[in-house]
Enzyme design. Structure first.
Site, PDB file in Angstrom:
ATOM      1  N   ARG A   1       0.835  -1.177   0.000  1.00 29.16           N
ATOM      2  CA  ARG A   1       0.000   0.000   0.000  1.00 29.16           C
ATOM      3  C   ARG A   1       0.877   1.236   0.000  1.00 29.16           C
ATOM      4  NH1 ARG A   1      -2.241   0.278   4.746  1.00 29.16           N
ATOM      5  NH2 ARG A   1      -1.395  -1.495   5.871  1.00 29.16           N
ATOM      6  N   THR A   2       0.266   2.330  -0.509  1.00 31.07           N
ATOM      7  CA  THR A   2       1.005   3.588  -0.499  1.00 31.07           C
ATOM      8  C   THR A   2       1.284   3.988   0.937  1.00 31.07           C
ATOM      9  OG1 THR A   2      -0.288   4.265  -2.397  1.00 31.07           O
ATOM     10  CG2 THR A   2       0.963   5.964  -1.274  1.00 31.07           C
ATOM     11  N   LEU A   3       2.514   4.265   1.239  1.00 31.65           N
ATOM     12  CA  LEU A   3       2.855   4.697   2.586  1.00 31.65           C
ATOM     13  C   LEU A   3       3.294   6.153   2.607  1.00 31.65           C
ATOM     14  CD1 LEU A   3       4.766   1.490   3.673  1.00 31.65           C
ATOM     15  CD2 LEU A   3       2.491   2.176   4.390  1.00 31.65           C
TER      16      LEU A   3
ATOM     17  N   ASN B   1      -5.000   2.626   0.337  1.00 34.67           N
ATOM     18  CA  ASN B   1      -3.977   2.681  -0.700  1.00 34.67           C
ATOM     19  C   ASN B   1      -4.203   3.918  -1.563  1.00 34.67           C
ATOM     20  OD1 ASN B   1      -1.928   2.018  -2.407  1.00 34.67           O
ATOM     21  ND2 ASN B   1      -3.071   0.454  -3.526  1.00 34.67           N
TER      22      ASN B   1
END
Lengths: 278, 246
Positions: free
Chosen positions: B23-25, B127
């Site tokens: 996932r986008t962090l 995300n």
């Protein structure tokens, strides 16, 4: 149409290049009770003959609202019509949810047509046995379309489908040139005139028909009995025909919003009128 | 294969061969503020052409204002790769819209709402597309200007900005914006805001792009630099009050 060896399933062509099952499906539309649509620049009117089977039963629903700006009148297998209306409602609401904007009528009609076409090209399906008069408003104005079980669709100034629709079509053909600039009231009157033509002499009463309107600034809605009866009365007054019913106020109690209760004692000489209006 | 670390072995046994997507962090290559205003003939937007890689001003010719269909203009700040992904989604959306070939077309309101749905959906999956988007356009004389954030917050207004622009540009716009800005006045107003951002936002780059959308269509102007003034007396003799400092 005669039975022949090429009409057993929808995926068989005849030597003459016809799909008989599809044509038989269109016959089903012709057997349904009449539905009429007319449009002007700013409004579209749908009107249907709505007789119940017996005095004990309720009417078959023939006009469905798909969204504030789109409605449909059906003729033929009403069950198929109901399913397609549900599809239309679903498409409209999904589009509205994603785009915050009403689904353009032309697109809905194409989607319906494509859906109908699928059923003409699968051996395990059958064509929908219902014709749809789709009335709607979008950016480019007021529209009336007819969707066929064959998967074809056409845009019309005015059209009639179902049994004895030819009589209505004849009337409409005489008058249609003025429809584009008609007012809302005139459009409604023409619709009722055309509807009356399909009754072949029987009396037109508000309990035997359903009328719906959509227009600029006016969401699609079905007119209530009282309004329809007032319109019918004004038709008859204009025509100086025998008017034997009282004004609607004498019959109905408080003004009804939607589908008021039975018009008991309304046109006394009408045995075919169903008492229940649901 | 590290046999000592049992958790690693377990995860390769249980997970699929191809690594599950993460996932986008955090964002990596980011653009800074975008400002948009409604003006007499349509929408004007301004953004600089910089994209930073953390604290490095890495790329200096990134176009962050792009047309969408016939009626809309999209400006983005935040992760540039996510912006490029959004442009691909919109490309597909406009393509399918054109394929109907029926005279109807998606206007700015529809595109804005579509983007809101996309951003909110991604946020719900934890995300997100790490962008703040400004969508402006004009259709049938109706002007539209809206913003969507990476968590799906969306609204419409006469003037919008992303990132630092919210804090530095919007107060100026609140005071000085009016309904009937001409093109020249609109550009001057945008330049005033961009200049403040250039002075105060460390990720700003002095290469400005202005774009507009009107009924006639989308126009983008060649990038240029803003004139800045640094000859303040305090800057000229910085150590005057404290000899020996720098």
């Amino acid at each position: 149409m005669f039975r022949n060896q090429y009409d057993t399933d929808v995926t068989t062509w005849s030597p003459a290049g016809r799909l008989f099952q599809v044509e038989y499906a269109m016959e089903a539309v012709k057997q349904g009770s009449a539905a009429i649509g007319l449009r002007s620049k700013t409004h579209v009117v749908l009107a249907c003959v709505n007789k119940a089977n017996s005095e004990l039963s309720s009417h078959q629903k023939k006009i469905f609202k798909a969204d504030d700006h789109i409605g449909v009148a059906i003729a033929g297998l009403t069950a198929d019509g109901r399913v397609l209306s549900r599809y239309m409602r679903s498409e409209c609401i999904n589009y509205s949810y994603t785009y915050e904007s009403p689904l353009p009528v032309g697109r809905l009609v194409v989607q319906l047509a494509d859906k109908a076409q699928v059923c003409t090209q699968r051996s395990w399906k059958r064509p929908y046995g219902v014709g749809l008069l789709v009335a709607g408003l979008d950016e480019s104005g007021a529209h009336l379309y007819y969707n066929c079980p064959s998967g074809n669709y056409f845009e019309y100034q005015s059209f009639a489908i179902g049994s004895r629709s030819q009589a209505a079509k004849t009337y409409l053909e005489r008058k249609f040139a003025n429809f584009m600039s008609s007012s809302r009231e005139d459009l409604l009157k023409d619709a009722l005139f055309a509807l009356r033509e399909t009754l072949q002499g029987e009396k037109l009463t508000s309990s035997a028909c359903t009328v719906a309107v959509v227009g600029v600034g006016e969401a699609f809605h079905i007119l209530d009995n009282q309004t329809v009866q007032t319109l019918i009365d004004s038709l008859e007054i204009a025509e100086e025909g025998p008017v034997n019913e009282e004004g609607p106020a004498a019959d109905q109690g408080p003004p009804a919003d939607l589908d008021p209760p039975a018009d008991l004692g309304h046109p006394p000489a009408e045995p075919a009128v169903a008492p229940m209006d649901i | 294969m590290n046999l000592v670390d049992s958790t690693q072995v377990n995860s390769t046994l249980l997970s699929s061969e191809t690594a599950s997507s993460e996932r986008t962090l955090y964002p990596y290559v980011t653009g800074t503020s975008v400002i948009g205003i409604k003006y007499k003939d349509g929408i004007l937007m301004a953004a600089d052409m910089g994209a930073s890689y953390g604290s490095t001003l890495r790329y200096k010719s990134v176009e962050r204002l792009k047309p969408v269909g016939k009626h809309s203009l999209l400006g983005a700040s935040g992760e540039i790769s996510d912006f490029q992904e959004i442009l691909r989604y919109l490309d597909e959306l406009i393509l399918y819209d054109n394929m109907w070939d029926d005279g109807n077309s998606l206007g700015p309101k529809e595109v804005h709402n579509y983007l809101t749905r996309v951003m909110y959906n991604r946020r719900n999956k934890f995300n997100p597309l790490w962008n703040s988007l400004i969508l402006g356009g004009i259709k049938n004389g109706q002007k539209y200007l809206g913003m969507v954030s990476m968590i799906g917050v969306h609204f419409e207004d006469n003037h919008v900005a992303t990132g630092f622009g919210n804090h530095l540009a919007r107060p100026i716009l609140r005071d000085e914006w009016n309904e009937n800005l001409s093109f020249e006045d609109g550009v001057k107003l945008l330049e005033k805001c961009m200049r403040v951002l250039l002075y105060r936002d460390r990720s700003a780059v002095n290469k400005i792009q202005i774009a507009k959308i009107t009924e006639e269509g989308f126009t983008t102007y060649p990038p240029y630099a803003l004139k800045t003034f640094w000859n303040f007396s305090a800057f000229e003799n910085p150590t005057v009050g404290a000899e020996g400092s720098w």
